[in-house]
Design an enzyme around this catalytic site. Sequence first.
Site, PDB file in Angstrom:
ATOM      1  N   GLU A 225      33.561  41.934  36.093  1.00  0.00           N
ATOM      2  CA  GLU A 225      34.314  40.835  35.267  1.00  0.00           C
ATOM      3  C   GLU A 225      33.696  39.965  34.631  1.00  0.00           C
ATOM      4  O   GLU A 225      32.248  39.675  35.137  1.00  0.00           O
ATOM      5  CB  GLU A 225      35.355  40.278  36.357  1.00  0.00           C
ATOM      6  CG  GLU A 225      36.586  39.287  35.788  1.00  0.00           C
ATOM      7  CD  GLU A 225      37.459  40.191  34.579  1.00  0.00           C
ATOM      8  OE1 GLU A 225      36.725  40.452  33.299  1.00  0.00           O
ATOM      9  OE2 GLU A 225      38.366  40.560  35.258  1.00  0.00           O
ATOM     10  N   ASP A 300      42.223  42.994  33.533  1.00  0.00           N
ATOM     11  CA  ASP A 300      43.249  42.285  33.355  1.00  0.00           C
ATOM     12  C   ASP A 300      44.402  42.892  32.344  1.00  0.00           C
ATOM     13  O   ASP A 300      45.187  42.305  31.707  1.00  0.00           O
ATOM     14  CB  ASP A 300      42.948  40.872  32.427  1.00  0.00           C
ATOM     15  CG  ASP A 300      42.197  41.085  30.856  1.00  0.00           C
ATOM     16  OD1 ASP A 300      41.841  42.452  30.716  1.00  0.00           O
ATOM     17  OD2 ASP A 300      42.042  40.330  30.148  1.00  0.00           O
TER      18      ASP A 300
END
Length: 341
Positions: A225, A300
């Site tokens: 991430e 996401d």
Amino acid sequence: MHRRHHPHIRRPSPTGSTTPPPPGSSGPCDLYAAGGTPCIAAHSTVRALYGSYGGNLYQVRRSSDNATRNIAALAPGGVANAATQDAFCAGTSCVVTILFDQSGHGNDLAYQGPGGAGGADTPASATRESLTVGSAKAYSLYINAGNSYWRNGAATGVPTGSAPEGMYMVASGTHVNSGCCFDYGNSETTRRADGAGAMDAIYFGTSCWFGGCSGSGPWVQADLEYGLYPGGSSSWNPNQRAFANKYVTAMLKNNGTSRFAIKGSNAQAGSLTTLWDGALPRGYSPMRKQGAIVLGSGGDCCATNTNQSAGTFYEGAMVSGYPSDATDNAVQANIVAAGYR
């Protein structure tokens, strides 16, 4: 990974041994269990990943009447029953709706779209690519932009927080792109980019996230991430190398606090290349994993948006604990012995 807006059931018990049994006598998840790092998720459209698993591998849905059919292994430890799929899909088109978890933890992956795990994506074609494993026909999970799979496994064994974990997948070095992000591994339960360390997933593709890459890939990297990491920092790792083979083994392991390793290899022959084995990037200790499983997209994606990546998935597993190098090597030998071609 945060998207850039530009561009049976069997549950083996660990033995604690660090010397796995020889390849060919069992599946990758048997080898992980023997090394003390049991699988908590195991997925494949191609073969059983335990020597004694003979259950369902995946589910297909045909367009003619929206009926579904589960595709099982031909025999315990065997290749998928492609003949069942061929008969069911004859004269119409089929998509893969579910990849069943072989580990016994119930971590089945459903496509991220209406009727699946929810979201904006669609299921991948079930018939885009066939292959031979050993002497048997099988089908891959051929993911294009707009296809992806997901599962919230936080309550069903997927490591969270700073707990150690490892994972591998077999992918294709000839069906790749630079879209974000062809991942398999631990991701956000929120399906939002929740900060550094919220993901711990293998990435395979041609994205050069931080710039400065050597060559054009595809590369095995770590999606932690807020970045696809080629090594222990955003600087290009000179030990990185491209894997443009038809079948590629990609591995990642992370102890959650200080160390992670990235490995890759031709899945048809040879041993693993260690691309990185060292400190986590700055700001990623401890890890903050949430325990969802993502396949074919970044973290996401894809509750309200669509996947941008392309890639092919044949098999993969996630394990609890930090696998030994001996176990990594045994799993690679088992994949080679499976006979992808």
